[in-house]
Scaffold this motif. Structure first.
Motif, mmCIF file in Angstrom:
data_model
loop_
_atom_site.group_PDB
_atom_site.id
_atom_site.type_symbol
_atom_site.label_atom_id
_atom_site.label_comp_id
_atom_site.label_asym_id
_atom_site.label_seq_id
_atom_site.Cartn_x
_atom_site.Cartn_y
_atom_site.Cartn_z
ATOM 1 N N ALA A 227 43.323 50.139 47.987
ATOM 2 C CA ALA A 227 43.232 51.579 48.188
ATOM 3 C C ALA A 227 42.059 51.853 49.119
ATOM 4 N N GLU A 228 42.130 52.981 49.819
ATOM 5 C CA GLU A 228 41.001 53.374 50.650
ATOM 6 C C GLU A 228 39.813 53.708 49.747
ATOM 7 N N GLY A 229 38.694 53.050 50.000
ATOM 8 C CA GLY A 229 37.526 53.305 49.173
ATOM 9 C C GLY A 229 36.545 52.151 49.218
ATOM 10 N N TYR A 230 35.588 52.188 48.277
ATOM 11 C CA TYR A 230 34.472 51.247 48.271
ATOM 12 C C TYR A 230 34.236 50.757 46.850
ATOM 13 N N TRP A 231 33.561 49.590 46.748
ATOM 14 C CA TRP A 231 33.162 49.077 45.437
ATOM 15 C C TRP A 231 31.717 49.476 45.157
ATOM 16 N N GLN A 232 31.427 50.774 45.169
ATOM 17 C CA GLN A 232 30.075 51.232 44.863
ATOM 18 C C GLN A 232 29.786 51.147 43.367
ATOM 19 N N GLU A 233 30.773 51.401 42.549
ATOM 20 C CA GLU A 233 30.675 51.230 41.096
ATOM 21 C C GLU A 233 31.765 50.230 40.713
ATOM 22 N N ASP A 234 31.420 48.947 40.764
ATOM 23 C CA ASP A 234 32.473 47.939 40.639
ATOM 24 C C ASP A 234 32.598 47.439 39.207
ATOM 25 N N ALA A 235 33.836 47.439 38.725
ATOM 26 C CA ALA A 235 34.142 46.903 37.402
ATOM 27 C C ALA A 235 35.583 46.432 37.411
ATOM 28 N N ILE A 236 35.841 45.334 36.701
ATOM 29 C CA ILE A 236 37.213 44.855 36.559
ATOM 30 C C ILE A 236 37.325 44.144 35.218
ATOM 31 N N SER A 237 38.430 44.395 34.525
ATOM 32 C CA SER A 237 38.604 43.812 33.199
ATOM 33 C C SER A 237 40.083 43.684 32.871
ATOM 34 N N TRP A 238 40.435 42.575 32.218
ATOM 35 C CA TRP A 238 41.783 42.360 31.712
ATOM 36 C C TRP A 238 41.926 42.996 30.333
ATOM 37 N N PRO B 66 43.172 42.855 26.510
ATOM 38 C CA PRO B 66 43.142 41.665 25.644
ATOM 39 C C PRO B 66 44.417 40.824 25.676
ATOM 40 N N ASP B 67 45.576 41.461 25.913
ATOM 41 C CA ASP B 67 46.825 40.687 25.975
ATOM 42 C C ASP B 67 47.114 40.148 27.376
ATOM 43 N N GLY B 68 46.237 40.430 28.346
ATOM 44 C CA GLY B 68 46.400 39.897 29.695
ATOM 45 C C GLY B 68 47.470 40.556 30.528
ATOM 46 N N ARG B 69 47.968 41.726 30.113
ATOM 47 C CA ARG B 69 49.067 42.375 30.829
ATOM 48 C C ARG B 69 48.624 43.484 31.779
ATOM 49 N N LEU B 70 47.402 43.984 31.602
ATOM 50 C CA LEU B 70 46.915 45.086 32.419
ATOM 51 C C LEU B 70 45.519 44.770 32.942
ATOM 52 N N LEU B 71 45.179 45.443 34.044
ATOM 53 C CA LEU B 71 43.833 45.378 34.599
ATOM 54 C C LEU B 71 43.283 46.791 34.726
ATOM 55 N N ALA B 72 42.001 46.956 34.438
ATOM 56 C CA ALA B 72 41.301 48.206 34.704
ATOM 57 C C ALA B 72 40.231 47.932 35.746
ATOM 58 N N VAL B 73 40.177 48.783 36.783
ATOM 59 C CA VAL B 73 39.199 48.615 37.858
ATOM 60 C C VAL B 73 38.562 49.964 38.172
ATOM 61 N N THR B 74 37.283 49.927 38.516
ATOM 62 C CA THR B 74 36.572 51.143 38.911
ATOM 63 C C THR B 74 36.128 51.019 40.358
ATOM 64 N N TYR B 75 36.379 52.058 41.147
ATOM 65 C CA TYR B 75 35.965 52.055 42.550
ATOM 66 C C TYR B 75 35.641 53.479 42.975
ATOM 67 N N LEU B 76 35.112 53.627 44.191
ATOM 68 C CA LEU B 76 34.739 54.927 44.752
ATOM 69 C C LEU B 76 35.712 55.275 45.869
ATOM 70 N N THR B 77 36.383 56.431 45.762
ATOM 71 C CA THR B 77 37.344 56.828 46.793
ATOM 72 C C THR B 77 36.619 57.279 48.053
ATOM 73 N N LEU B 78 37.381 57.460 49.130
ATOM 74 C CA LEU B 78 36.793 57.953 50.377
ATOM 75 C C LEU B 78 36.205 59.345 50.214
ATOM 76 N N ASP B 79 36.672 60.101 49.215
ATOM 77 C CA ASP B 79 36.133 61.430 48.929
ATOM 78 C C ASP B 79 34.966 61.378 47.953
ATOM 79 N N ASP B 80 34.431 60.169 47.733
ATOM 80 C CA ASP B 80 33.273 59.977 46.853
ATOM 81 C C ASP B 80 33.564 60.352 45.405
ATOM 82 N N VAL B 81 34.777 60.087 44.966
ATOM 83 C CA VAL B 81 35.139 60.304 43.563
ATOM 84 C C VAL B 81 35.220 58.940 42.876
ATOM 85 N N ILE B 82 34.361 58.717 41.906
ATOM 86 C CA ILE B 82 34.422 57.466 41.148
ATOM 87 C C ILE B 82 35.651 57.504 40.250
ATOM 88 N N THR B 83 36.479 56.479 40.352
ATOM 89 C CA THR B 83 37.801 56.487 39.728
ATOM 90 C C THR B 83 38.075 55.150 39.048
#
Length: 300
Positions: free
Chosen positions: A153-164, A166-183
């Motif tokens: 996605a368009e954006g930056y890893w200013q607030e970087d986080a990634i996690s599986w 527990p069952d290994g089926r999904l990922l959660a990631v945090t990033y900063l959009t081009l509009d400076d919205v941490i998502t």
């Protein structure tokens, strides 16, 4: 349960030896030394991990779900060259390394078969408005090294986080959009977006993000003094907790928050509503903690 115990740690002179498996890792900086400590699952003692690279990024350190390996990013031993994801076996010191100029943070899947890596796929200088800024995720097979682009996605890893999950089926990631919205975005392993949660930040610890297979724990932005929020990833519904102390979050495990205590030598835990404070870690020297990760098996 680890989060209902407390330890005193001689940070200036802890034992240094291999361990079979660990229940917790702490990466910290003291007045005159850096160290990565693990809680030995057999002896219930903290020891320093020997033989780690000189230029590892301490803020990226986590444990495999079975507690047998460290996961972290590091430059080459001479400090040059591209970033590499390193899997370091605690018992033997053996390493697997996966190199790329783009890597930012990594998390090992619960079964150990894949690494999900945050990658900076930008073709510009990393300055907002200068070039195409792309944040992406790459999956790496640990057995073969094969790589699969998963999402971008368009954006930056200013607030970087990634996690599986527990069952290994999904990922959660945090990033900063081009509009400076941490998502924070939730994805399945086909790259399909399950949910987009604006102004919500996940903690960077690999095992601090999921309350269960389908519930995230995050906190709001831009006000990072706000209380924790649990999100049902299927419905998007939220449960908000309360907060009475504003010293920051270090980790979450077993329904307990790990945070700094009243002095630089103390770390405490509370429940998710910031009550029932208990001592957790006491260092015999002031330290700055850069990462804490507690494996799920330690809190069952």
């Amino acid at each position: 349960m680890v989060v209902h115990r407390s330890w005193e740690i001689a940070f200036d002179a802890p034992a240094s030896r291999p361990v079979r498996a660990a229940r917790m890792v702490v990466a910290a900086h003291g007045l005159d030394r850096d160290a990565v400590l693990v809680l030995d699952a057999d002896s219930d003692e903290f020891v320093t991990v020997p033989g780690l690279p000189a230029h590892l990024a301490r803020n990226t350190v986590s444990l495999s779900s079975d507690g047998t390996r460290l996961v972290f990013l590091s430059r080459q031993d001479d400090g040059a060259g591209p970033m590499r994801v390193v899997l370091h076996a605690l018992a033997t010191g053996a390493r697997q390394e996966f190199v790329s100029d783009d890597f930012v943070r990594a998390a090992l899947s619960p079964d150990g078969s894949r690494i999900a890596v945050l990658a900076d796929l930008s073709n510009g200088p990393g300055i907002p408005g200068m070039g195409d800024e792309i944040a992406g995720i790459v999956l790496i097979e640990t057995a073969t090294g094969a790589r699969q682009p998963l999402w971008s996605a368009e954006g930056y890893w200013q607030e970087d986080a990634i996690s599986w999950s527990p069952d290994g089926r999904l990922l959660a990631v945090t990033y900063l959009t081009l509009d400076d919205v941490i998502t924070t975005v939730v994805l399945d392993l086909s790259g399909k977006v399950i949910g987009v949660h604006e102004d919500r930040v996940a903690l960077p610890g690999a095992h601090s993000v999921w309350m269960s297979d389908r519930e995230l724990i995050v906190y709001p932005e831009p006000d990072d003094d706000s209380p924790l929020i649990a999100i049902d990833v299927q419905t998007g519904s939220e449960r908000r907790f309360t907060r009475r102390n504003f010293s920051g979050y270090l980790a979450i495990a077993g329904g307990r928050v790990v945070r700094p205590g009243s002095s630089p030598e103390r770390v405490v835990t509370t429940d998710l509503n910031d009550t029932d404070e208990r001592p957790f870690l006491t260092f015999r020297a002031a330290v700055s903690i850069e990462a804490i990760d507690i494996v799920p098996s330690a809190v069952r």
